[in-house]
Structures are given as C-alpha cells and as structure tokens.
Design a protein around this motif. Structure first.
Motif, short mmCIF file in Angstrom:
data_model
loop_
_atom_site.label_atom_id
_atom_site.label_comp_id
_atom_site.label_asym_id
_atom_site.label_seq_id
_atom_site.Cartn_x
_atom_site.Cartn_y
_atom_site.Cartn_z
N ALA A 299 0.83 -1.21 0.00
CA ALA A 299 0.00 0.00 0.00
C ALA A 299 0.87 1.26 0.00
CB ALA A 299 -0.92 -0.01 1.21
N ASP A 300 1.95 1.26 0.79
CA ASP A 300 2.82 2.43 0.89
C ASP A 300 3.48 2.75 -0.45
OD1 ASP A 300 2.20 2.73 3.52
OD2 ASP A 300 4.02 1.75 4.28
N VAL A 301 3.80 1.72 -1.22
CA VAL A 301 4.46 1.94 -2.52
C VAL A 301 3.62 2.86 -3.39
CG1 VAL A 301 5.01 0.80 -4.70
CG2 VAL A 301 5.81 -0.18 -2.55
N TYR A 302 2.32 2.61 -3.44
CA TYR A 302 1.46 3.37 -4.34
C TYR A 302 1.03 4.70 -3.74
CZ TYR A 302 1.46 -0.75 -7.18
OH TYR A 302 1.88 -1.79 -7.96
N LEU A 303 1.16 4.85 -2.43
CA LEU A 303 0.78 6.11 -1.80
C LEU A 303 1.99 7.02 -1.60
CD1 LEU A 303 -1.72 4.78 0.89
CD2 LEU A 303 -2.26 5.87 -1.29
N ASN A 304 3.14 6.42 -1.26
CA ASN A 304 4.31 7.23 -0.88
C ASN A 304 5.59 6.88 -1.64
OD1 ASN A 304 2.74 8.47 1.24
ND2 ASN A 304 3.01 6.57 2.40
N GLY A 305 5.60 5.81 -2.44
CA GLY A 305 6.82 5.38 -3.10
C GLY A 305 7.58 4.37 -2.26
N TRP A 306 8.57 3.73 -2.85
CA TRP A 306 9.34 2.72 -2.12
C TRP A 306 10.05 3.36 -0.94
CZ3 TRP A 306 8.59 -2.21 -2.84
CH2 TRP A 306 8.16 -2.68 -4.08
N PRO A 307 10.08 2.68 0.21
CA PRO A 307 10.75 3.24 1.40
C PRO A 307 12.20 3.58 1.12
CG PRO A 307 9.44 1.30 1.97
CD PRO A 307 9.46 1.38 0.47
N GLY A 308 12.56 4.82 1.41
CA GLY A 308 13.95 5.24 1.25
C GLY A 308 14.38 5.47 -0.18
N LYS A 309 13.45 5.36 -1.15
CA LYS A 309 13.84 5.50 -2.55
C LYS A 309 13.24 6.75 -3.19
CE LYS A 309 16.16 1.65 -2.84
NZ LYS A 309 17.58 1.61 -3.18
N GLU A 310 12.56 7.58 -2.39
CA GLU A 310 11.95 8.81 -2.86
C GLU A 310 11.07 8.57 -4.08
OE1 GLU A 310 15.07 11.59 -3.53
OE2 GLU A 310 15.58 11.75 -1.41
N GLY A 311 10.31 7.47 -4.02
CA GLY A 311 9.36 7.20 -5.08
C GLY A 311 9.94 6.47 -6.28
N MET A 312 11.26 6.27 -6.34
CA MET A 312 11.85 5.56 -7.48
C MET A 312 11.61 4.07 -7.33
SD MET A 312 13.05 7.82 -9.42
CE MET A 312 14.16 6.90 -10.49
N PRO A 313 11.27 3.39 -8.42
CA PRO A 313 10.98 1.96 -8.34
C PRO A 313 12.23 1.12 -8.11
CG PRO A 313 10.95 2.68 -10.62
CD PRO A 313 11.09 3.92 -9.79
N LEU A 314 12.05 0.00 -7.46
CA LEU A 314 13.14 -0.96 -7.30
C LEU A 314 13.34 -1.73 -8.60
CD1 LEU A 314 12.40 -2.53 -3.81
CD2 LEU A 314 14.24 -0.95 -4.37
N LYS A 315 14.54 -2.29 -8.76
CA LYS A 315 14.79 -3.14 -9.92
C LYS A 315 14.03 -4.46 -9.74
CE LYS A 315 17.23 -3.24 -13.76
NZ LYS A 315 17.09 -2.20 -14.78
N PRO A 316 13.34 -4.94 -10.77
CA PRO A 316 12.63 -6.22 -10.64
C PRO A 316 13.57 -7.34 -10.20
CG PRO A 316 12.01 -5.11 -12.66
CD PRO A 316 13.14 -4.34 -12.08
N ARG A 317 13.07 -8.22 -9.34
CA ARG A 317 13.89 -9.30 -8.81
C ARG A 317 13.26 -10.64 -9.22
NH1 ARG A 317 17.00 -7.37 -4.43
NH2 ARG A 317 16.62 -5.18 -3.99
N VAL A 318 13.72 -11.21 -10.31
CA VAL A 318 13.25 -12.52 -10.76
C VAL A 318 14.43 -13.31 -11.30
CG1 VAL A 318 10.90 -11.80 -11.35
CG2 VAL A 318 12.69 -11.63 -13.08
N SER A 319 14.24 -14.63 -11.34
CA SER A 319 15.26 -15.51 -11.92
C SER A 319 14.64 -16.27 -13.08
CB SER A 319 15.76 -16.52 -10.86
OG SER A 319 16.39 -15.84 -9.80
N ILE A 320 15.34 -16.31 -14.20
CA ILE A 320 14.85 -17.03 -15.37
C ILE A 320 15.93 -17.97 -15.89
CG2 ILE A 320 13.16 -15.31 -16.13
CD1 ILE A 320 15.24 -14.22 -18.05
N THR A 321 15.50 -19.05 -16.51
CA THR A 321 16.41 -20.01 -17.13
C THR A 321 16.08 -20.07 -18.62
OG1 THR A 321 16.51 -21.34 -15.12
CG2 THR A 321 17.21 -22.39 -17.16
N ILE A 322 17.09 -19.79 -19.46
CA ILE A 322 16.88 -19.76 -20.91
C ILE A 322 17.70 -20.88 -21.54
CG2 ILE A 322 17.06 -18.39 -23.01
CD1 ILE A 322 16.98 -15.88 -21.29
N PRO A 323 17.05 -21.91 -22.13
CA PRO A 323 17.79 -22.97 -22.82
C PRO A 323 18.45 -22.41 -24.08
CG PRO A 323 15.51 -23.62 -22.37
CD PRO A 323 15.61 -22.15 -22.17
N ALA A 324 19.78 -22.44 -24.13
CA ALA A 324 20.50 -21.81 -25.24
C ALA A 324 20.17 -22.46 -26.58
CB ALA A 324 22.00 -21.88 -24.96
N VAL A 325 20.15 -23.79 -26.62
CA VAL A 325 19.90 -24.49 -27.88
C VAL A 325 18.51 -24.18 -28.40
CG1 VAL A 325 19.67 -26.75 -28.97
CG2 VAL A 325 21.50 -26.36 -27.32
#
Length: 361
Positions: A299-325
């Motif tokens: 709720a705070d993200v949409y009302l006040n921005g990320w804590p300590g980030k002055e409203g700047m978004p955090l970098k997405p945090r996900v893990s993906i596996t890509i089969p090279a072949v």
C-alpha cells in the motif's frame, strides 16, 4: 455485494475437438449389452468401493483410518467419473429426443415458420440449438446437484471433455486410479490440441497421475500444452497480455480488494520486491505479522513510493532459465522458465535478461 472471479475463465467446449451434438458415438449405444458394459465400467467400481468401505466396519486404529481414507478417495474419483458420464450422456439424450420431437410435429403455417425464423435470427431463440439445450440441462442439473449454475457449467465442460475427448482419463477416473483434480487438469490442458496430441498427453500423464500429487500433474500438463500447442508461445502471451487489467471490489468490515492481472514476470517482480523490502523491516517493537507488513509495504508503494527510494521503483527481482539451444533453434516457439511460475516465451525472457545484473551458465 458482487465479488468478481480472480481470473477470467477461458475454458470452453469450442476449444476441445468435440464432434457435433448427435454424432458423439460414446453417448449412443448400439445394443443393450454395450449399455450394460458401460454401466458396469462407470458405476461398478463406485458400488464395490462403497461396499468395501461399509463392510470394513468401525475404525479401529490409525491403520484402519488410513485405509478408509484411501477408499474414500477412490470413491470420490469414481463418483466424479459417474457424474461426468451421466451429464455428458444426459445432455446428448435430451438433444436427440428434442430432434425426434421436432421431426414428428405437424408442419407449421407459413406465418408460424416466418415468426420462428425471426425469433431465431433477431433474438437468438432457437429451441433446437445445442446452446439452448445445454443451458437448460445445466439449469436442471444444478437443482439436482444443489450446486450453482456456474459450477455445473464447469462440470459439463469437464464431462464432455472426459466422455468424448479424454476417454482413457475417464476410464482411469472411474476405476479410482487418479483424482478428479488430475482428470480435470488433463481436460483443461487438452484445449486447442489435436486428437493425436491429446492421445500423447494422456500416454504421458496418466501413468504419473496414478501416484504423483495433483500439483505435479497440473504443472506437467501445463508444460506439455505449451509445447504441443500449434499456436506459438509468443502469440499466446501477446493475446493474453491484451487482457491485463486492474480490478477493485468492496469487501465486508470496511475492507476492499485490489487485483492486478498482468504478465507473470511483472507480477513476480512486484511480489519479490515487496517481500525484499518487508524483510528489511526488522524493528523488534513491530508487532505486525509478515503478511501484514507485506500488505502495508504494498500500500505504501502506491501512496508514498518505495521506502527510502523517494518514489523511485526498485529493480525487478526474478530468476529465469533460458535454454540456449532452444533459443537458437526455435526463438518464436521456444520456452524459458520463470522461477516460481513455470514456462514463459523465450522472447519475453530475453527482454527481461537484457537488464539482468548477473548471468550464470
């Protein structure tokens, strides 16, 4: 107070390779002997299991309790198979009887024929249409089963899929060898596939479904569907993404719910970022639960921005596996793996990977 479904239900009979009503041979027996065989197939195990459960007598210790639970699970599977068999055949018989009735009626006058044609064209009222017959039978079945029309409509989808498309799955369900959830998931992920592809899916999944947990069958069926589907994963992702939306509805006791329906990588990125921020709040005087902290951060993200980030978004945090072949061989149809979700189109994965801070071979 109206609470919408969490996700649009895209399951539909039109996505299964069903023959037209009246030509579905499974529901039309050629002899009384064949009818009796099917009766034994779909109701015999149910009767036998119920008798075994009753004849076993009162529970006398944990071993008896576990054996009784196994029988009850088998009984539930057989019951679900019987319901599917009866519903699929029942609506076919209604359609057949109605067509016979129409053929024996006296010819209408020219004015009556004109009025009937107008009703069918302008108002969509064609009393002999499969949709009308199907809807009426569902309404009557909902009374008999004491379930909502929506739930019985879903039952009808699975019933027709099991009876006319995934016949081996229905046989395994009737025998109590697989769960109703596994059977329904097999039908669900047979949508948009050809009969040969569905046969292959049954060959792969049914042996697993006899011992594996339902969640494993769901995930395996989903992956098989994504690989067998003639439409590329990239096209399906593009079409699904067009349905992204935000919904809100009011709940009781002064509460409300906000729902975001978006691509899996976006949702998982948001969720992981919320959990990361919540994990940094370690004030020993904070009496909130982890779930409450995460809800407040969200709720705070949409009302006040990320804590300590002055409203700047955090970098997405996900893990993906890509089969090279697979990426090189079939970039439009290939699939990558999003951790915590499952297969996603390689094209989407490459876009995410373009900003990845680190790679691991």
């Amino acid at each position: 107070m109206s609470i919408p479904a969490y996700l649009e239900d895209r399951d539909g009979e039109h996505r299964l390779p069903l023959r037209p009503s009246g030509t579905r041979e499974e529901s039309h027996r050629t002899s009384s002997e064949e009818a009796e065989r099917e009766h034994q197939t779909f109701l015999g195990t149910l009767k036998q299991t119920a008798l075994e459960l009753f004849d076993a007598g009162p529970i006398n210790g944990p071993t008896d309790a576990l054996e009784a639970l196994k029988k009850i699970q088998r009984l539930h599977s057989s019951t679900e198979a019987a319901i599917a068999y009866i519903m699929a055949d029942g609506v076919e018989h209604v359609s057949e009887s109605f067509n016979d009735l129409i053929s024996t009626e006296h010819p209408h006058s020219a004015d009556e024929e004109t009025e009937a044609a107008k009703s069918a064209t302008c108002y969509g009222v064609d009393r002999g249409s499969e949709q009308i017959i199907n809807s009426n039978f569902i309404a009557e079945s909902s009374v008999a089963l004491r379930e909502s029309n929506r739930k019985v409509s879903k039952r009808m989808f699975h019933a027709k899929g099991l009876r006319h498309v995934c016949k081996n799955t229905l046989a395994a369900l009737a025998a109590g060898e697989i769960t109703a959830k596994a059977a329904h998931d097999i039908v669900k992920f047979c949508q948009d596939l050809s009969p040969d592809q569905i046969s292959l899916m049954e060959q792969i999944l049914l042996p697993m479904a006899k011992t594996a947990p339902d969640e494993a069958i769901y995930q395996r069926a989903r992956r098989l569907h994504d690989r067998l589907n003639p439409d590329s994963a990239e096209n399906r992702q593009r079409n699904a993404l067009a349905a992204r939306n935000v919904r809100m509805w009011n709940d009781e006791d002064g509460m409300a719910t906000l729902q975001l329906h978006h691509s899996a990588d976006v949702i998982h990125s948001i969720n992981n970022s919320i959990k990361h921020v919540a994990s940094q709040l370690t004030d020993p005087k904070d009496s909130r639960t982890q779930a409450q902290v995460e809800a407040d951060v969200f709720a705070d993200v949409y009302l006040n921005g990320w804590p300590g980030k002055e409203g700047m978004p955090l970098k997405p945090r996900v893990s993906i596996t890509i089969p090279a072949v697979e990426m090189l061989a079939s970039p439009s149809r290939g699939l990558a793996e999003l951790e915590g979700y499952g297969p996603i189109p390689i094209g989407v994965a490459l876009k995410i990977a373009a900003d990845a801070p680190s790679f691991q071979r």
